[in-house]
Write a protein that holds these residues in place. Structure first.
Motif, PDB file in Angstrom:
ATOM      1  N   VAL A  74       7.092   6.720  13.015  1.00 27.96           N
ATOM      2  CA  VAL A  74       6.146   6.335  14.055  1.00 27.96           C
ATOM      3  C   VAL A  74       6.881   5.365  14.979  1.00 27.96           C
ATOM      4  N   PRO A  75       7.306   5.839  16.178  1.00 26.02           N
ATOM      5  CA  PRO A  75       8.115   4.979  17.066  1.00 26.02           C
ATOM      6  C   PRO A  75       7.271   4.025  17.898  1.00 26.02           C
ATOM      7  N   ASP A  76       6.533   3.159  17.248  1.00 24.81           N
ATOM      8  CA  ASP A  76       5.677   2.188  17.912  1.00 24.81           C
ATOM      9  C   ASP A  76       6.524   1.003  18.364  1.00 24.81           C
ATOM     10  N   GLU A  77       6.402   0.590  19.616  1.00 20.18           N
ATOM     11  CA  GLU A  77       7.199  -0.527  20.130  1.00 20.18           C
ATOM     12  C   GLU A  77       6.916  -1.823  19.384  1.00 20.18           C
ATOM     13  N   ASN A  78       5.667  -2.061  19.030  1.00 23.69           N
ATOM     14  CA  ASN A  78       5.287  -3.313  18.382  1.00 23.69           C
ATOM     15  C   ASN A  78       5.401  -3.270  16.861  1.00 23.69           C
ATOM     16  N   ASP A  79       5.216  -2.098  16.288  1.00 22.31           N
ATOM     17  CA  ASP A  79       5.212  -1.991  14.827  1.00 22.31           C
ATOM     18  C   ASP A  79       5.849  -0.663  14.398  1.00 22.31           C
ATOM     19  N   PRO A  80       7.152  -0.497  14.604  1.00 22.70           N
ATOM     20  CA  PRO A  80       7.775   0.762  14.186  1.00 22.70           C
ATOM     21  C   PRO A  80       7.769   0.869  12.661  1.00 22.70           C
ATOM     22  N   HIS A  81       7.428   2.055  12.171  1.00 24.51           N
ATOM     23  CA  HIS A  81       7.397   2.299  10.736  1.00 24.51           C
ATOM     24  C   HIS A  81       7.485   3.800  10.500  1.00 24.51           C
ATOM     25  N   ALA A  82       7.453   4.167   9.234  1.00 25.63           N
ATOM     26  CA  ALA A  82       7.474   5.584   8.876  1.00 25.63           C
ATOM     27  C   ALA A  82       6.557   5.780   7.675  1.00 25.63           C
ATOM     28  N   TRP A  83       6.142   7.025   7.493  1.00 25.69           N
ATOM     29  CA  TRP A  83       5.320   7.381   6.341  1.00 25.69           C
ATOM     30  C   TRP A  83       6.091   8.376   5.497  1.00 25.69           C
ATOM     31  N   LEU A  84       6.253   8.056   4.232  1.00 25.19           N
ATOM     32  CA  LEU A  84       6.869   8.939   3.258  1.00 25.19           C
ATOM     33  C   LEU A  84       5.734   9.534   2.434  1.00 25.19           C
ATOM     34  N   SER A  85       5.670  10.851   2.404  1.00 21.28           N
ATOM     35  CA  SER A  85       4.573  11.480   1.666  1.00 21.28           C
ATOM     36  C   SER A  85       5.096  12.606   0.786  1.00 21.28           C
ATOM     37  N   ALA A  86       4.296  12.925  -0.234  1.00 15.54           N
ATOM     38  CA  ALA A  86       4.610  14.019  -1.145  1.00 15.54           C
ATOM     39  C   ALA A  86       3.364  14.874  -1.319  1.00 15.54           C
ATOM     40  N   THR A  87       3.559  16.174  -1.251  1.00 15.99           N
ATOM     41  CA  THR A  87       2.471  17.115  -1.521  1.00 15.99           C
ATOM     42  C   THR A  87       2.913  18.025  -2.655  1.00 15.99           C
ATOM     43  N   ASP A  88       1.942  18.434  -3.470  1.00 15.76           N
ATOM     44  CA  ASP A  88       2.285  19.311  -4.584  1.00 15.76           C
ATOM     45  C   ASP A  88       2.266  20.764  -4.126  1.00 15.76           C
ATOM     46  N   ALA A  89       2.483  21.667  -5.055  1.00 12.70           N
ATOM     47  CA  ALA A  89       2.576  23.097  -4.729  1.00 12.70           C
ATOM     48  C   ALA A  89       1.281  23.651  -4.142  1.00 12.70           C
ATOM     49  N   SER A  90       0.144  23.029  -4.463  1.00 15.18           N
ATOM     50  CA  SER A  90      -1.139  23.508  -3.926  1.00 15.18           C
ATOM     51  C   SER A  90      -1.414  22.967  -2.528  1.00 15.18           C
ATOM     52  N   GLY A  91      -0.554  22.054  -2.062  1.00 13.71           N
ATOM     53  CA  GLY A  91      -0.732  21.474  -0.729  1.00 13.71           C
ATOM     54  C   GLY A  91      -1.494  20.171  -0.731  1.00 13.71           C
ATOM     55  N   ALA A  92      -1.865  19.680  -1.919  1.00 17.55           N
ATOM     56  CA  ALA A  92      -2.591  18.415  -2.014  1.00 17.55           C
ATOM     57  C   ALA A  92      -1.600  17.250  -1.927  1.00 17.55           C
ATOM     58  N   GLN A  93      -1.954  16.252  -1.147  1.00 19.21           N
ATOM     59  CA  GLN A  93      -1.089  15.078  -1.029  1.00 19.21           C
ATOM     60  C   GLN A  93      -1.241  14.245  -2.294  1.00 19.21           C
TER      61      GLN A  93
END
Length: 171
Positions: A123-142
């Protein structure tokens, strides 16, 4: 009397108006504006393609001289449609490149055989740049989502360690 093509404010309202404009030096139609301008770098002419609401031209390129070798060739429907297609393609490629730079994704198999898709979204936010690391299983559920630094390097080793560590705070 038509507006002066060299006056940058002459067509200021064109982007706000849904009405089509078809003149020799300006076409505004279907959310796009093509404008013929004097090429500052040489004695020729250039065309600027603006998408409505865009802050700058999506495409700028040379424009053909007319028969008198002094004035620009007038815009017409086929030229305008070709310019729209080209400018749309430029924007599409730019958006794809931006997405590739801000998104990384791959699959990891855990020791127990479970497969997960890991994704890093910056997330290239000028004031608060960060990123989200996520994992989903084989069924597509996070199954996990963690906020990480925008410079977090998602590699196969880092992703595997995150999965094997039970999706805790990545290191």
């Amino acid at each position: 009397m038509p507006p002066d093509i060299d006056d940058p404010n002459a067509f200021a309202g064109a982007d706000d108006s849904p009405a089509a404009i078809h003149t020799a030096l300006l076409w505004h139609d279907s959310g796009w504006r093509a404008r013929i301008v004097k090429n500052e770098e040489d004695d020729g002419w250039a065309v600027e393609m603006h998408r409505d609401g865009g802050p700058e031209p999506a495409l700028t390129g040379p424009w053909t001289m007319g028969r008198d070798k002094k004035n620009p060739k007038p815009l017409d429907a086929p030229a305008f449609h070709t310019l729209v297609k080209t400018a749309s393609e430029v924007i599409r490629r730019h958006e794809q490149q931006l997405h590739a730079r801000l998104h990384r994704q791959f699959d990891v198999t855990a020791a127990d055989g479970a497969r997960y898709t890991l994704a890093l979204d910056i997330v290239p936010d000028e004031n608060d740049p960060h990123a989200w690391l996520s994992a989903t299983d084989a069924s597509g559920a996070q199954v996990a989502r963690e906020r990480v630094r925008p410079d977090f390097r998602l590699t196969a080793a880092a992703g595997g360690a995150w999965v094997e560590g039970g999706f805790g705070r990545p290191g």
